[in-house]
Design a protein around this motif. Sequence first.
Motif, PDB file in Angstrom:
ATOM      1  N   GLY A 238       0.820  -1.210   0.000  1.00  0.00           N
ATOM      2  CA  GLY A 238       0.000   0.000   0.000  1.00  0.00           C
ATOM      3  C   GLY A 238       0.847   1.248   0.000  1.00  0.00           C
ATOM      4  O   GLY A 238       1.904   1.306  -0.640  1.00  0.00           O
ATOM      5  N   ARG A 239       0.421   2.245   0.757  1.00  0.00           N
ATOM      6  CA  ARG A 239       1.116   3.526   0.780  1.00  0.00           C
ATOM      7  C   ARG A 239       2.540   3.370   1.298  1.00  0.00           C
ATOM      8  O   ARG A 239       2.821   2.546   2.151  1.00  0.00           O
ATOM      9  CB  ARG A 239       0.387   4.506   1.700  1.00  0.00           C
ATOM     10  N   SER A 240       3.431   4.195   0.767  1.00  0.00           N
ATOM     11  CA  SER A 240       4.784   4.289   1.292  1.00  0.00           C
ATOM     12  C   SER A 240       4.839   5.441   2.278  1.00  0.00           C
ATOM     13  O   SER A 240       4.394   6.548   1.977  1.00  0.00           O
ATOM     14  CB  SER A 240       5.792   4.512   0.162  1.00  0.00           C
ATOM     15  N   LEU A 241       5.345   5.155   3.463  1.00  0.00           N
ATOM     16  CA  LEU A 241       5.510   6.171   4.488  1.00  0.00           C
ATOM     17  C   LEU A 241       6.992   6.311   4.777  1.00  0.00           C
ATOM     18  O   LEU A 241       7.755   5.354   4.630  1.00  0.00           O
ATOM     19  CB  LEU A 241       4.756   5.778   5.755  1.00  0.00           C
ATOM     20  N   GLY A 242       7.402   7.508   5.159  1.00  0.00           N
ATOM     21  CA  GLY A 242       8.829   7.681   5.392  1.00  0.00           C
ATOM     22  C   GLY A 242       9.156   8.954   6.119  1.00  0.00           C
ATOM     23  O   GLY A 242       8.281   9.666   6.625  1.00  0.00           O
ATOM     24  N   LEU A 243      10.449   9.261   6.158  1.00  0.00           N
ATOM     25  CA  LEU A 243      10.963  10.403   6.902  1.00  0.00           C
ATOM     26  C   LEU A 243      10.901  11.676   6.073  1.00  0.00           C
ATOM     27  O   LEU A 243      11.179  11.667   4.873  1.00  0.00           O
ATOM     28  CB  LEU A 243      12.408  10.140   7.327  1.00  0.00           C
ATOM     29  N   GLY A 244      10.570  12.771   6.733  1.00  0.00           N
ATOM     30  CA  GLY A 244      10.574  14.069   6.080  1.00  0.00           C
ATOM     31  C   GLY A 244       9.473  14.227   5.054  1.00  0.00           C
ATOM     32  O   GLY A 244       8.712  13.300   4.771  1.00  0.00           O
ATOM     33  N   ARG A 245       9.381  15.437   4.507  1.00  0.00           N
ATOM     34  CA  ARG A 245       8.447  15.730   3.421  1.00  0.00           C
ATOM     35  C   ARG A 245       9.125  16.661   2.429  1.00  0.00           C
ATOM     36  O   ARG A 245       9.890  17.549   2.820  1.00  0.00           O
ATOM     37  CB  ARG A 245       7.169  16.388   3.961  1.00  0.00           C
ATOM     38  N   VAL A 246       8.834  16.479   1.153  1.00  0.00           N
ATOM     39  CA  VAL A 246       9.369  17.337   0.108  1.00  0.00           C
ATOM     40  C   VAL A 246       8.255  17.641  -0.873  1.00  0.00           C
ATOM     41  O   VAL A 246       7.446  16.775  -1.216  1.00  0.00           O
ATOM     42  CB  VAL A 246      10.582  16.688  -0.605  1.00  0.00           C
ATOM     43  N   GLY A 247       8.179  18.887  -1.302  1.00  0.00           N
ATOM     44  CA  GLY A 247       7.146  19.279  -2.250  1.00  0.00           C
ATOM     45  C   GLY A 247       7.363  20.704  -2.714  1.00  0.00           C
ATOM     46  O   GLY A 247       8.240  21.426  -2.225  1.00  0.00           O
ATOM     47  N   LYS A 248       6.548  21.129  -3.655  1.00  0.00           N
ATOM     48  CA  LYS A 248       6.642  22.490  -4.176  1.00  0.00           C
ATOM     49  C   LYS A 248       6.087  23.483  -3.162  1.00  0.00           C
ATOM     50  O   LYS A 248       5.153  23.186  -2.415  1.00  0.00           O
ATOM     51  CB  LYS A 248       5.879  22.611  -5.492  1.00  0.00           C
ATOM     52  N   LEU A 249       6.657  24.666  -3.166  1.00  0.00           N
ATOM     53  CA  LEU A 249       6.139  25.741  -2.339  1.00  0.00           C
ATOM     54  C   LEU A 249       4.917  26.359  -3.013  1.00  0.00           C
ATOM     55  O   LEU A 249       4.754  26.275  -4.235  1.00  0.00           O
ATOM     56  CB  LEU A 249       7.205  26.810  -2.122  1.00  0.00           C
ATOM     57  N   LYS A 250       4.084  27.001  -2.210  1.00  0.00           N
ATOM     58  CA  LYS A 250       2.895  27.646  -2.772  1.00  0.00           C
ATOM     59  C   LYS A 250       3.296  28.690  -3.804  1.00  0.00           C
ATOM     60  O   LYS A 250       2.634  28.859  -4.828  1.00  0.00           O
ATOM     61  CB  LYS A 250       2.075  28.286  -1.647  1.00  0.00           C
ATOM     62  N   GLU A 251       4.394  29.394  -3.515  1.00  0.00           N
ATOM     63  CA  GLU A 251       4.912  30.382  -4.450  1.00  0.00           C
ATOM     64  C   GLU A 251       6.438  30.307  -4.446  1.00  0.00           C
ATOM     65  O   GLU A 251       7.044  30.142  -3.386  1.00  0.00           O
ATOM     66  CB  GLU A 251       4.466  31.794  -4.071  1.00  0.00           C
ATOM     67  N   PRO A 252       7.091  30.448  -5.619  1.00  0.00           N
ATOM     68  CA  PRO A 252       8.560  30.484  -5.660  1.00  0.00           C
ATOM     69  C   PRO A 252       9.086  31.642  -4.816  1.00  0.00           C
ATOM     70  O   PRO A 252       8.438  32.682  -4.680  1.00  0.00           O
ATOM     71  CB  PRO A 252       8.870  30.691  -7.144  1.00  0.00           C
ATOM     72  N   THR A 253      10.272  31.470  -4.261  1.00  0.00           N
ATOM     73  CA  THR A 253      10.854  32.489  -3.395  1.00  0.00           C
ATOM     74  C   THR A 253      12.370  32.423  -3.514  1.00  0.00           C
ATOM     75  O   THR A 253      12.906  31.730  -4.377  1.00  0.00           O
ATOM     76  CB  THR A 253      10.382  32.283  -1.940  1.00  0.00           C
ATOM     77  N   THR A 254      13.064  33.143  -2.664  1.00  0.00           N
ATOM     78  CA  THR A 254      14.514  33.038  -2.579  1.00  0.00           C
ATOM     79  C   THR A 254      14.877  32.401  -1.244  1.00  0.00           C
ATOM     80  O   THR A 254      14.045  32.354  -0.323  1.00  0.00           O
ATOM     81  CB  THR A 254      15.188  34.412  -2.667  1.00  0.00           C
ATOM     82  N   LEU A 255      16.118  31.955  -1.135  1.00  0.00           N
ATOM     83  CA  LEU A 255      16.551  31.341   0.119  1.00  0.00           C
ATOM     84  C   LEU A 255      16.400  32.337   1.274  1.00  0.00           C
ATOM     85  O   LEU A 255      15.923  31.974   2.348  1.00  0.00           O
ATOM     86  CB  LEU A 255      17.998  30.868   0.014  1.00  0.00           C
ATOM     87  N   VAL A 274      23.025  27.542   5.037  1.00  0.00           N
ATOM     88  CA  VAL A 274      24.106  27.180   4.125  1.00  0.00           C
ATOM     89  C   VAL A 274      23.626  27.464   2.713  1.00  0.00           C
ATOM     90  O   VAL A 274      22.628  26.881   2.272  1.00  0.00           O
ATOM     91  CB  VAL A 274      24.474  25.690   4.262  1.00  0.00           C
ATOM     92  N   GLY A 275      24.298  28.385   1.999  1.00  0.00           N
ATOM     93  CA  GLY A 275      23.928  28.657   0.616  1.00  0.00           C
ATOM     94  C   GLY A 275      23.754  30.125   0.321  1.00  0.00           C
ATOM     95  O   GLY A 275      23.770  30.984   1.218  1.00  0.00           O
ATOM     96  N   ASP A 276      23.575  30.433  -0.948  1.00  0.00           N
ATOM     97  CA  ASP A 276      23.400  31.782  -1.450  1.00  0.00           C
ATOM     98  C   ASP A 276      21.985  32.266  -1.141  1.00  0.00           C
ATOM     99  O   ASP A 276      21.005  31.654  -1.588  1.00  0.00           O
ATOM    100  CB  ASP A 276      23.656  31.800  -2.962  1.00  0.00           C
ATOM    101  N   LEU A 277      21.843  33.355  -0.404  1.00  0.00           N
ATOM    102  CA  LEU A 277      20.527  33.855   0.003  1.00  0.00           C
ATOM    103  C   LEU A 277      19.674  34.311  -1.185  1.00  0.00           C
ATOM    104  O   LEU A 277      18.453  34.432  -1.052  1.00  0.00           O
ATOM    105  CB  LEU A 277      20.679  34.998   1.005  1.00  0.00           C
ATOM    106  N   ASP A 278      20.296  34.541  -2.330  1.00  0.00           N
ATOM    107  CA  ASP A 278      19.536  34.949  -3.521  1.00  0.00           C
ATOM    108  C   ASP A 278      19.107  33.766  -4.383  1.00  0.00           C
ATOM    109  O   ASP A 278      18.447  33.964  -5.409  1.00  0.00           O
ATOM    110  CB  ASP A 278      20.372  35.913  -4.371  1.00  0.00           C
ATOM    111  N   ARG A 279      19.489  32.584  -3.988  1.00  0.00           N
ATOM    112  CA  ARG A 279      19.154  31.418  -4.806  1.00  0.00           C
ATOM    113  C   ARG A 279      17.639  31.221  -4.874  1.00  0.00           C
ATOM    114  O   ARG A 279      16.951  31.260  -3.855  1.00  0.00           O
ATOM    115  CB  ARG A 279      19.802  30.166  -4.227  1.00  0.00           C
ATOM    116  N   PRO A 280      17.089  30.956  -6.065  1.00  0.00           N
ATOM    117  CA  PRO A 280      15.646  30.694  -6.186  1.00  0.00           C
ATOM    118  C   PRO A 280      15.271  29.371  -5.512  1.00  0.00           C
ATOM    119  O   PRO A 280      15.993  28.374  -5.635  1.00  0.00           O
ATOM    120  CB  PRO A 280      15.420  30.622  -7.699  1.00  0.00           C
ATOM    121  N   ILE A 281      14.164  29.370  -4.811  1.00  0.00           N
ATOM    122  CA  ILE A 281      13.664  28.176  -4.133  1.00  0.00           C
ATOM    123  C   ILE A 281      12.245  27.904  -4.623  1.00  0.00           C
ATOM    124  O   ILE A 281      11.347  28.718  -4.423  1.00  0.00           O
ATOM    125  CB  ILE A 281      13.655  28.346  -2.599  1.00  0.00           C
TER     126      ILE A 281
END
Length: 371
Positions: A238-255, A274-281
Amino acid sequence: MLAKGQTVIQYMEQLAPKHLAEDWDKVGLQLGSLQKEITNVLVALDVNDEVVEEAIRLGCNLIIAHHAIIFRPLQGIQTDTPMGRMYEKLIKNDIAVYISHTNLDVTEGGMNDWMAEALGIENGVPIKDIHSEQLSKLVVFVPKDHHQKVLDAILNAGAGAIGNYSHCSFNIEGYGTFIPGEGTDPYIGEKGKLERAEEIRIETIVPHNIRNKVVQAMLKAHPYEEVAYDLYTMDLKGRSLGLGRVGKLKEPTTLGQFVETVKKGLKVDHVRVVGDLDRPIRKAAVLGGSGGKYYNSAIFRGADVLVTGDLDYHTAQDAVLAGITLIDPGHNAEKIMKEKVAEWMTGKLVEHKYDTAVHASQVNTEPFKFL
């Protein structure tokens, strides 16, 4: 009417079934007894002396916590040590301690879904699958006049879920034969005579962890003394369950902008980045607790950033080379579970008309000071 300890924990394990916990984890009742009426429940992230004092002050005789108070085997309990004094205080005040840890992290509608929701992550899937739901096939034969009643009982108990579809079943008409013997009280037919009854065969999928619940609901609704049914273990998962969650944000943003979302959503004043604060997320991952070792899994799932606690220097260096950004809100960001579990448990107790009250701990158990 007050709920018994076992009843409260039964509700807790509906939210976070124990079988979802990782093998190394220490979940369940760690101290005290559940064979008593529960006046008040305290939901806490950690159990320390200040939390125990809070439980005593509120009249709580059960603490539901996320982090274990006993993780390694005890060689003894010395009441002249800080931990020993805390155990003694819990015992003397008849306060039981129940732990829900990685099972609360993994379960749908649990820790990592709450954190994902707070960060605006939509349609989140696990960063790393660790548990596939075992399925069974339930087959039962029902007289036509009770078909809908039995079918509703089975499906309303949770059977019949396939992906995002619920209440799935297959039904076919046929004839059942039987001879009622001595000592029977048949719903259809007469003792000693062959009966040929119009019946409907119901087939549906049942997750392993609710098999007993579904079968009991089916038996209660079924009119026969002796119910003909089968349960088959399926190779299909059946369903796969696991650690954490990953998905798209409601709206693109920067770090940099997403950092502010993390601070506000998880109610933390400071984060490490950790990373460039201007990077698109556009796609984000979150994993409560210590999840730095899963950054490669987050990359594989297409995440631009991983939000998790307890990052070490070398993991941060490796993440830079791998091209993923990191935000560390601290392990204590999991405190989001206090209000969420308290709200969920209160709903269950009110639904079943219990007077047991549930409190979210107001103690800040963050051990670090940020200067």
